[in-house]
Design a protein around this motif. Structure first.
Motif, PDB file in Angstrom:
ATOM      1  N   GLY A 129     103.370  -3.955 -21.540  1.00  0.00           N
ATOM      2  CA  GLY A 129     104.419  -3.293 -22.120  1.00  0.00           C
ATOM      3  C   GLY A 129     105.741  -4.304 -22.302  1.00  0.00           C
ATOM      4  N   ILE A 130     105.850  -5.381 -21.209  1.00  0.00           N
ATOM      5  CA  ILE A 130     106.806  -6.068 -21.228  1.00  0.00           C
ATOM      6  C   ILE A 130     106.523  -7.636 -21.718  1.00  0.00           C
ATOM      7  CG2 ILE A 130     108.095  -4.606 -19.479  1.00  0.00           C
ATOM      8  CD1 ILE A 130     106.994  -6.208 -17.305  1.00  0.00           C
ATOM      9  N   ASP A 131     107.408  -8.584 -21.917  1.00  0.00           N
ATOM     10  CA  ASP A 131     107.195  -9.632 -22.072  1.00  0.00           C
ATOM     11  C   ASP A 131     106.876 -10.545 -21.031  1.00  0.00           C
ATOM     12  OD1 ASP A 131     109.479 -10.159 -21.411  1.00  0.00           O
ATOM     13  OD2 ASP A 131     110.433 -10.725 -23.379  1.00  0.00           O
ATOM     14  N   LYS A 132     106.320 -11.579 -20.887  1.00  0.00           N
ATOM     15  CA  LYS A 132     105.779 -12.561 -19.793  1.00  0.00           C
ATOM     16  C   LYS A 132     106.893 -12.756 -18.716  1.00  0.00           C
ATOM     17  CE  LYS A 132     101.129 -13.152 -21.572  1.00  0.00           C
ATOM     18  NZ  LYS A 132     100.342 -14.112 -22.557  1.00  0.00           N
ATOM     19  N   ARG A 133     107.959 -13.249 -19.612  1.00  0.00           N
ATOM     20  CA  ARG A 133     109.091 -13.704 -18.793  1.00  0.00           C
ATOM     21  C   ARG A 133     109.624 -12.626 -17.772  1.00  0.00           C
ATOM     22  NH1 ARG A 133     114.494 -14.830 -21.488  1.00  0.00           N
ATOM     23  NH2 ARG A 133     113.622 -16.950 -21.101  1.00  0.00           N
ATOM     24  N   THR A 134     109.548 -11.454 -18.094  1.00  0.00           N
ATOM     25  CA  THR A 134     110.150 -10.346 -17.527  1.00  0.00           C
ATOM     26  C   THR A 134     109.046  -9.805 -16.433  1.00  0.00           C
ATOM     27  OG1 THR A 134     111.102  -9.220 -19.514  1.00  0.00           O
ATOM     28  CG2 THR A 134     110.685  -7.814 -17.434  1.00  0.00           C
ATOM     29  N   LEU A 135     108.040  -9.939 -16.754  1.00  0.00           N
ATOM     30  CA  LEU A 135     106.627  -9.759 -15.739  1.00  0.00           C
ATOM     31  C   LEU A 135     106.904 -10.856 -14.515  1.00  0.00           C
ATOM     32  CD1 LEU A 135     104.229  -8.286 -14.633  1.00  0.00           C
ATOM     33  CD2 LEU A 135     102.903  -9.885 -16.130  1.00  0.00           C
ATOM     34  N   ALA A 136     107.162 -11.912 -15.005  1.00  0.00           N
ATOM     35  CA  ALA A 136     107.292 -13.242 -14.037  1.00  0.00           C
ATOM     36  C   ALA A 136     108.470 -12.799 -13.082  1.00  0.00           C
ATOM     37  CB  ALA A 136     107.225 -14.523 -14.752  1.00  0.00           C
ATOM     38  N   ALA A 137     109.599 -12.506 -13.589  1.00  0.00           N
ATOM     39  CA  ALA A 137     110.600 -12.142 -12.803  1.00  0.00           C
ATOM     40  C   ALA A 137     110.157 -10.886 -11.985  1.00  0.00           C
ATOM     41  CB  ALA A 137     111.750 -11.850 -13.712  1.00  0.00           C
ATOM     42  N   LEU A 138     109.627  -9.880 -12.527  1.00  0.00           N
ATOM     43  CA  LEU A 138     109.392  -8.842 -11.555  1.00  0.00           C
ATOM     44  C   LEU A 138     108.629  -9.225 -10.385  1.00  0.00           C
ATOM     45  CD1 LEU A 138     109.585  -5.557 -11.530  1.00  0.00           C
ATOM     46  CD2 LEU A 138     107.355  -5.410 -12.895  1.00  0.00           C
ATOM     47  N   LEU A 139     107.391 -10.165 -10.661  1.00  0.00           N
ATOM     48  CA  LEU A 139     106.530 -10.368  -9.581  1.00  0.00           C
ATOM     49  C   LEU A 139     107.213 -11.758  -8.709  1.00  0.00           C
ATOM     50  CD1 LEU A 139     103.261 -10.457 -11.646  1.00  0.00           C
ATOM     51  CD2 LEU A 139     104.096  -8.655  -9.996  1.00  0.00           C
ATOM     52  N   GLY A 140     108.154 -11.831  -9.067  1.00  0.00           N
ATOM     53  CA  GLY A 140     109.089 -13.007  -8.353  1.00  0.00           C
ATOM     54  C   GLY A 140     108.549 -14.404  -8.483  1.00  0.00           C
ATOM     55  N   MET A 141     108.284 -14.649  -9.628  1.00  0.00           N
ATOM     56  CA  MET A 141     107.808 -16.122 -10.105  1.00  0.00           C
ATOM     57  C   MET A 141     108.407 -16.580 -11.436  1.00  0.00           C
ATOM     58  SD  MET A 141     103.796 -15.429 -10.899  1.00  0.00           S
ATOM     59  CE  MET A 141     103.582 -13.979 -10.082  1.00  0.00           C
ATOM     60  N   THR A 142     108.364 -18.097 -11.636  1.00  0.00           N
ATOM     61  CA  THR A 142     108.767 -18.512 -12.961  1.00  0.00           C
ATOM     62  C   THR A 142     107.803 -18.197 -14.031  1.00  0.00           C
ATOM     63  OG1 THR A 142     107.808 -20.533 -12.278  1.00  0.00           O
ATOM     64  CG2 THR A 142     110.128 -20.417 -11.841  1.00  0.00           C
ATOM     65  N   PRO A 143     108.126 -18.238 -15.212  1.00  0.00           N
ATOM     66  CA  PRO A 143     107.242 -18.070 -16.207  1.00  0.00           C
ATOM     67  C   PRO A 143     106.096 -18.913 -16.316  1.00  0.00           C
ATOM     68  CG  PRO A 143     109.498 -17.708 -17.134  1.00  0.00           C
ATOM     69  CD  PRO A 143     109.537 -18.195 -15.389  1.00  0.00           C
ATOM     70  N   GLU A 144     106.428 -20.438 -15.965  1.00  0.00           N
ATOM     71  CA  GLU A 144     105.469 -21.180 -15.938  1.00  0.00           C
ATOM     72  C   GLU A 144     104.394 -21.013 -14.792  1.00  0.00           C
ATOM     73  OE1 GLU A 144     108.579 -21.691 -15.715  1.00  0.00           O
ATOM     74  OE2 GLU A 144     109.318 -23.892 -16.573  1.00  0.00           O
ATOM     75  N   ASN A 145     104.868 -20.486 -13.803  1.00  0.00           N
ATOM     76  CA  ASN A 145     103.917 -20.210 -12.629  1.00  0.00           C
ATOM     77  C   ASN A 145     103.047 -18.904 -12.983  1.00  0.00           C
ATOM     78  OD1 ASN A 145     103.304 -21.149  -9.933  1.00  0.00           O
ATOM     79  ND2 ASN A 145     105.385 -21.320  -9.612  1.00  0.00           N
ATOM     80  N   LEU A 146     103.632 -17.966 -13.841  1.00  0.00           N
ATOM     81  CA  LEU A 146     102.789 -16.812 -14.209  1.00  0.00           C
ATOM     82  C   LEU A 146     101.693 -17.373 -15.034  1.00  0.00           C
ATOM     83  CD1 LEU A 146     102.345 -13.759 -14.421  1.00  0.00           C
ATOM     84  CD2 LEU A 146     103.951 -13.840 -16.389  1.00  0.00           C
ATOM     85  N   SER A 147     102.155 -18.089 -16.205  1.00  0.00           N
ATOM     86  CA  SER A 147     100.851 -18.865 -16.787  1.00  0.00           C
ATOM     87  C   SER A 147      99.645 -19.425 -15.794  1.00  0.00           C
ATOM     88  CB  SER A 147     101.526 -20.104 -17.758  1.00  0.00           C
ATOM     89  OG  SER A 147     102.123 -19.268 -18.986  1.00  0.00           O
ATOM     90  N   ARG A 148     100.375 -20.124 -14.827  1.00  0.00           N
ATOM     91  CA  ARG A 148      99.145 -20.737 -14.144  1.00  0.00           C
ATOM     92  C   ARG A 148      98.414 -19.727 -13.390  1.00  0.00           C
ATOM     93  NH1 ARG A 148     103.827 -24.615 -13.629  1.00  0.00           N
ATOM     94  NH2 ARG A 148     103.208 -26.321 -15.020  1.00  0.00           N
ATOM     95  N   ALA A 149      99.178 -18.722 -12.655  1.00  0.00           N
ATOM     96  CA  ALA A 149      98.420 -17.653 -12.243  1.00  0.00           C
ATOM     97  C   ALA A 149      97.314 -16.874 -13.081  1.00  0.00           C
ATOM     98  CB  ALA A 149      99.573 -16.498 -11.667  1.00  0.00           C
ATOM     99  N   PHE A 150      97.881 -16.600 -14.226  1.00  0.00           N
ATOM    100  CA  PHE A 150      96.682 -16.237 -15.123  1.00  0.00           C
ATOM    101  C   PHE A 150      95.668 -17.171 -15.160  1.00  0.00           C
ATOM    102  CE2 PHE A 150      99.659 -13.243 -17.248  1.00  0.00           C
ATOM    103  CZ  PHE A 150      99.225 -12.055 -16.919  1.00  0.00           C
ATOM    104  N   GLY A 151      95.945 -18.410 -15.326  1.00  0.00           N
ATOM    105  CA  GLY A 151      94.850 -19.502 -15.388  1.00  0.00           C
ATOM    106  C   GLY A 151      93.895 -19.222 -14.102  1.00  0.00           C
ATOM    107  N   THR A 152      94.527 -18.964 -12.873  1.00  0.00           N
ATOM    108  CA  THR A 152      93.701 -19.047 -11.720  1.00  0.00           C
ATOM    109  C   THR A 152      92.739 -18.015 -11.690  1.00  0.00           C
ATOM    110  OG1 THR A 152      95.381 -20.084 -10.502  1.00  0.00           O
ATOM    111  CG2 THR A 152      93.784 -18.819  -9.355  1.00  0.00           C
ATOM    112  N   LEU A 153      93.439 -16.660 -12.406  1.00  0.00           N
ATOM    113  CA  LEU A 153      92.551 -15.565 -12.559  1.00  0.00           C
ATOM    114  C   LEU A 153      91.511 -15.496 -13.536  1.00  0.00           C
ATOM    115  CD1 LEU A 153      95.191 -12.724 -12.087  1.00  0.00           C
ATOM    116  CD2 LEU A 153      93.815 -13.911 -10.314  1.00  0.00           C
TER     117      LEU A 153
END
Lengths: 232, 232
Positions: A173-197
DNA sequence: CAGATTTCTTGATATTAATCAATGTTCTCC
DNA sequence: GGAGAACATTGATTAATATCAAGAAATCTG
């Protein structure tokens, strides 16, 4: 002021137990207001003039510092925000910004404090609300201190999955940069975290996420009701 | 029950506004208890049976998960803990362990809830207390998400320095492993963080810390009242 | 006090996350 | 539909933090 949403507001835990009279008094000085997306509603450090109720749309609670900003929470209808600052007659600790076109009910802080003087049922509801809010933040802090970035994402996905009917997909429901901030990481890291998953059955296509093997994900996430369960 | 400490408890913001009668009722089922150091008082997940007041000693609030544990807060006299769980009649989100020999006042959760039904002034004090506690956790979360380990330490030192009279020294009241957990880092990292701060006039000798150039430290710390100021 | 235990520090290394840079993708809006 | 903007991903690199291992210092205890 448009009154058609008042019943929804009235039904909130916070207002449900009030006497009709107190509620009417409280709404006396209150008003609805529409805001476009990306509008700063309040800035941290400002004095608390209003209690806000998100009636439509979505609002992001933000903390700033060190030339950075991070998202503390995302408020969806129907919920209130910055209650604590209002009650303590203190400055806001967080800023708030609309994420999308939103309609908010704004209740003067003074009215809230007066209602508390007069209506004990309201005060008690306030206690419950604040205790719940406190526990919510404790959970965020635990998540932040005890989990890695990938684990935070995995657990967030599982909670969202449940919320959305546990049918194997999650829509962001929110864009990924917001999700990244909510989860306490950078957008780049969120992408990589999705990659890991991906190795745990997660497929990402824009805002659509498929959880093909939720049990695998659970294995990684090590969910903990004392962090992930919603306050009831 | 020893009553000599009751005036101290009575003087707490939380209890000061109560009627004499409600306070007496509240204390009816309450009792003092002594505990040796390192005793687990409550475990997260337990149901909330008592509200605790630290009258003497020191208590650590702990969160567990992922085979780790972290310190959320250290409670000193005279303060209460796990109020929120009591009010929501929910399970504790945190464990509590004595850090030193401590004396605690234990008030049955049920008595607290009853007092709230009867004494609106108490309920209002509760609102203030909870709002303050909420804001405290928000500040911890901001610190954790917006600052590096060295910055968190620098700011913690500056606050402790102020608390202790701003005379150029700080005495640690807790051991360094606990401080490390409180600040969200490993003990090894805390040592290294102190090492980094040597360049800013910090000298460490056991539990005695000398701040020879507080202004240098402030330059590094970039303190922020919306994170570091105590709730009044 | 001596020995044992715990806590703290230091160094070497591994892991995690952030930053920088480039490119690809999606969305917006005329 | 297409240009421009914002958003998202990927790769390379750096920075921050954790882990492992060893030794030093402090403390507990009989």
């Amino acid at each position: 002021m448009r009154t058609e949403d008042l019943p929804t507001v009235r039904a909130l835990d916070l207002f449900a137990a009030m006497s009709d009279e107190s509620f009417a008094d409280l709404m006396q000085g209150a008003f609805f207001q529409r805001f476009p997306p990306q509008v700063m509603l309040i800035e941290e450090g400002d004095t608390a003039d209003f209690l806000y109720v998100v009636v439509e749309g979505m609002v992001e609670m933000i903390a700033q510092g060190n030339e950075r900003e991070t998202t503390i929470a995302v408020m969806e209808p129907v919920s209130t925000f910055i209650l604590a600052a209002v009650l303590r007659d203190a400055v806001y600790l967080m800023s708030a910004r609309t994420l999308e076109r939103s309609r908010l009910l704004m209740i003067p802080a003074e009215s809230i404090r007066e209602a508390m003087e007069r209506d004990p049922a309201f005060t008690r509801a306030m206690v419950r609300e604040l205790a719940g809010a406190f526990r919510g933040v404790i959970k965020s802090l635990k998540s932040q201190k005890l989990r890695s970035a990938v684990e935070r994402l995995a657990n967030w996905l599982l909670v969202a999955h449940d919320d959305q009917g546990a049918n194997g997909t999650v829509t962001l429901g929110i864009d990924k940069r917001t999700l990244a901030a909510l989860l306490g990481m950078t957008p780049e890291n969120l992408s990589r975290a999705f990659g890991t998953l991906r190795g745990y059955g997660i497929e990402v296509a824009g805002r659509e996420i498929v959880l093909s093997r939720p049990d695998d994900l659970r294995g990684l996430a090590k969910s903990n009701p004392l962090i992930d369960d919603r306050e009831t």
